[in-house]
Design an enzyme around this catalytic site. Structure first.
Site, PDB file in Angstrom:
ATOM      1  N   LYS A  93       0.831  -1.464  -0.274  1.00 38.41           N
ATOM      2  CA  LYS A  93       0.085  -0.194   0.053  1.00 38.41           C
ATOM      3  C   LYS A  93       1.241   1.155  -0.139  1.00 38.41           C
ATOM      4  O   LYS A  93       1.671   0.954   1.262  1.00 38.41           O
ATOM      5  CB  LYS A  93      -0.969  -0.155   1.149  1.00 38.41           C
ATOM      6  CG  LYS A  93      -1.786   1.006   1.183  1.00 38.41           C
ATOM      7  CD  LYS A  93      -3.198   0.735   2.399  1.00 38.41           C
ATOM      8  CE  LYS A  93      -3.975   1.636   2.734  1.00 38.41           C
ATOM      9  NZ  LYS A  93      -4.799   1.983   3.631  1.00 38.41           N
ATOM     10  N   SER A 146      -9.870   1.815   2.958  1.00 37.33           N
ATOM     11  CA  SER A 146      -8.509   2.028   2.326  1.00 37.33           C
ATOM     12  C   SER A 146      -7.594   1.503   1.336  1.00 37.33           C
ATOM     13  O   SER A 146      -7.205   1.994   0.420  1.00 37.33           O
ATOM     14  CB  SER A 146      -8.009   2.650   2.475  1.00 37.33           C
ATOM     15  OG  SER A 146      -7.361   2.853   3.963  1.00 37.33           O
ATOM     16  N   SER A 205      -9.678  -0.981   7.366  1.00 35.23           N
ATOM     17  CA  SER A 205      -9.125  -0.507   5.841  1.00 35.23           C
ATOM     18  C   SER A 205      -8.455  -1.966   5.345  1.00 35.23           C
ATOM     19  O   SER A 205      -7.671  -1.720   4.372  1.00 35.23           O
ATOM     20  CB  SER A 205      -8.320   0.423   5.734  1.00 35.23           C
ATOM     21  OG  SER A 205      -8.990   1.421   5.657  1.00 35.23           O
TER      22      SER A 205
END
Lengths: 109, 490
Positions: free
Chosen positions: B77, B152, B176
């Site tokens: 990420k 996210s 997330s």
């Protein structure tokens, strides 16, 4: 002993939003100035339902909270290696010598 | 090989590379090929690391002693810093930022010879539940390209689901990793707070943030966990506790049999199919010899408002550093104050600004006691309730999300987005571990996730239970639409 409460009814005004944005070093666009008071009002009202939660006296002691029960460590005060200056300055939008360069601080207004 | 190299599971690829049967370079080349074909549809990646991946793969191929993750092609990420590789946090304010150091998890992955193939898309500064808040573009759910992958960590989830990586790291503050895992049919873990070093994870809310793996099955998830977990003195909240041997322990019998389930009240706003799937899982577990107890959890419904006071408050503090002085975007301005304001105003997106303002409000004079301080106390009450629940039961079982993956653009109202985190934020507030496991498909063919929660540091038990359930659910994470249709076009 349980503490519970009614939170003050907040009506978020454009002036409040402007005050908050000044605190946060943000400037709202005209559209944001129109939309944000209502949006923030709704969010703040929604989170305000937390007032309905009854909190036992023991929880009411202090507000520091670590998610897991281990004591935060202290490190010995020994100087170590920091990031080399060249790397620190590598991403600087503007620099001069060993310094980050920024616009004038005083506006002279 | 009958199967394409990029379709191999993490453990399979590692076995083949470590045994010398397949060269890592070939694996990486196959991933690169596939990503170049498919990512224009999925849009999982912000930055691809192809050249260095190939160089590193050649180095690893020539090593006689290879690391535990040699053969693993993983994605990170884009809020995890990678030295020399752009790290944007999904924000214009860091659009061109190149970190001067690696995060602790990056060091650990590279020490074990994993290949980091690229950085994945996310909601800006990890604020969101759909990846629609990325400043750059929206990632699509590989199961249905008109839907969100969750957020996210949506890019990480989409990459693994679409076989653009064998596993990925995401991060959690309020769900997330688990929520996108559920939306994309993957296993996702939020470790106990303190298990994974936050050194190099760009901070959103420091008392809630944790890095977690996303993978296609429990074994893969456990393997990645065994590498990234561990004490790190550079993170003052890092837990100095031994890590169990997950790989050895996974298949051993589980002697903990008590599972808590939520009562009807807590499930009132849940989609029908999610509820049906949950009830089916409960029946299944009963059939497997587990004892299920209904828990009344009166503080659960306060977890969301509690979270949406605490997280924005911490964020308003953590994001104060983005001022254009030392790195990142800097707006043209006449004086310093003007520079701070213009830089942040132009650099941050609407959701980030909204949360900064909510946080600023909750911390401001006159409101601090009623909002932030109260939320901090509520948090303690929630954590206490979990502690007391875990004296009765060994695990808590819930759906991961109130509904399956929704359509892009569907959730315009911020509150409707915040409510996606209903089942997940509790674990972040209490610091306990949570795992999402794919448990079936909806009538529209969308994945559903089941959440397992355990007491602090109980990841081995969670893996064991998940491993057992995984065999029972037999979830197939082959996505017909995306993998086969595209192959034909090529």
């Amino acid at each position: 002993m349980l503490t519970t409460g009614r939170l003050p009814i907040i009506v978020v005004m454009k002036s409040d939003v402007n005050y908050l944005s000044r605190l946060a070093n943000l400037k709202l666009t005209e559209e944001e100035e129109r939309q944000l008071p209502a949006q923030l009002d709704k969010i703040i009202d929604w989170v305000g339902q937390l007032a309905q939660l009854e909190i036992e006296a023991e929880e009411a002691e202090g507000e520091n909270f670590t998610p897991v029960d281990f004591a935060l460590r202290l490190e010995p005060d020994e100087p170590g290696q920091s990031l080399p200056l060249a790397e620190v300055l590598a991403m600087a939008p503007e620099k001069e010598g060993d310094f980050f360069k920024v616009p004038r601080v005083l506006t002279g207004k | 090989m009958p199967q394409k190299l990029h379709e191999l599971g993490l453990n399979e690829a590692i076995n083949l590379v470590r045994s010398g049967e397949v060269r890592l370079v070939e694996v990486v080349e196959d991933y690169i090929d596939w990503i170049e074909k498919i990512d224009k549809e999925v849009k999982a990646y912000l930055t691809c690391n192809f050249e260095s991946a190939l160089i590193r793969a050649r180095e690893i191929d020539s090593k006689s002693q290879k690391g535990r993750l040699a053969g693993a092609v993983v994605a990170l990420k884009d809020n995890i810093v990678t030295k020399g590789v752009r790290t944007t946090c999904g924000s214009r304010i860091l659009e061109h930022f190149i970190p001067p150091y690696n995060a602790a998890v990056v060091e650990k992955l590279e020490d074990e010879d994993a290949i980091i193939i690229g950085k994945t898309n996310l909601d800006e500064f990890a604020m969101g539940s759909s990846t629609e808040n990325s400043a750059f573009f929206t990632t699509r759910n590989p199961w249905d390209l008109s839907r969100v992958p969750g957020g996210s960590s949506g890019g990480s989830a989409a990459a693994v689901a679409a076989r653009e990586a064998a596993a990925a790291l995401g991060s959690e503050t309020g769900g997330s990793v688990r929520q996108p895992a559920a939306f994309c049919g993957l296993v996702g873990l939020k470790p106990t707070y303190g298990r994974v070093s936050r050194y190099g994870l760009v901070a959103f809310a420091s008392s809630l943030d944790q890095i977690g793996p996303l993978a296609r099955n429990v074994r893969d998830c456990a393997l990645v966990s065994s590498v990234i977990f561990g004490f790190d003195r550079r993170d003052s909240t890092s837990a100095n506790l031994p890590i169990p041997d997950f790989m050895a322990g996974l298949e051993l019998p589980l002697d903990k049999k008590q599972i808590g389930i939520l009562d009807e009240d807590s499930l009132s706003e849940v989609n029908e199919e999610v509820l049906a799937n949950y009830k089916k899982a409960i029946q299944l577990l009963t059939g497997l010899g587990f004892k299920l107890t209904s828990l009344s959890f009166p503080t659960w419904r306060y977890a969301l408002p509690c979270y949406y006071i605490i997280a924005p408050s911490e964020a308003s503090s953590n994001l104060a550093r983005y001022d254009g002085v030392r790195y990142g975007f800097r707006a043209d301005s006449s004086d310093l104050s003007d520079m701070y304001i213009k830089t942040r105003t132009l650099g941050f997106g609407p959701e980030v600004k909204r949360r900064i303002l909510v946080g600023t409000f909750a911390l401001s004079s006159g409101y601090y006691d009623a909002y932030y301080a109260r939320a901090a106390r509520a948090r303690r009450a929630i954590a206490r309730e979990f502690q007391s629940a875990f004296r009765q039961v060994d695990f808590i079982l819930t759906p991961t999300t109130p509904e399956p993956a929704f359509k892009l653009g569907e959730k315009q109202d911020p509150l409707s987005m915040y409510r996606q985190d209903y089942f997940t934020v509790t674990a972040n507030l209490a610091g306990i571990p949570g795992l999402s496991l794919p448990s079936g498909l909806t009538s529209k063919g969308l994945p559903l996730g089941l959440q397992l929660l355990g007491p602090a540091f109980s990841e081995l038990e969670l893996f064991k239970l998940a491993f057992l359930l995984e065999k029972t659910f037999d979830f197939k994470n082959n996505i017909d639409g995306i993998t086969t249709v595209r192959e034909e076009e090529v």
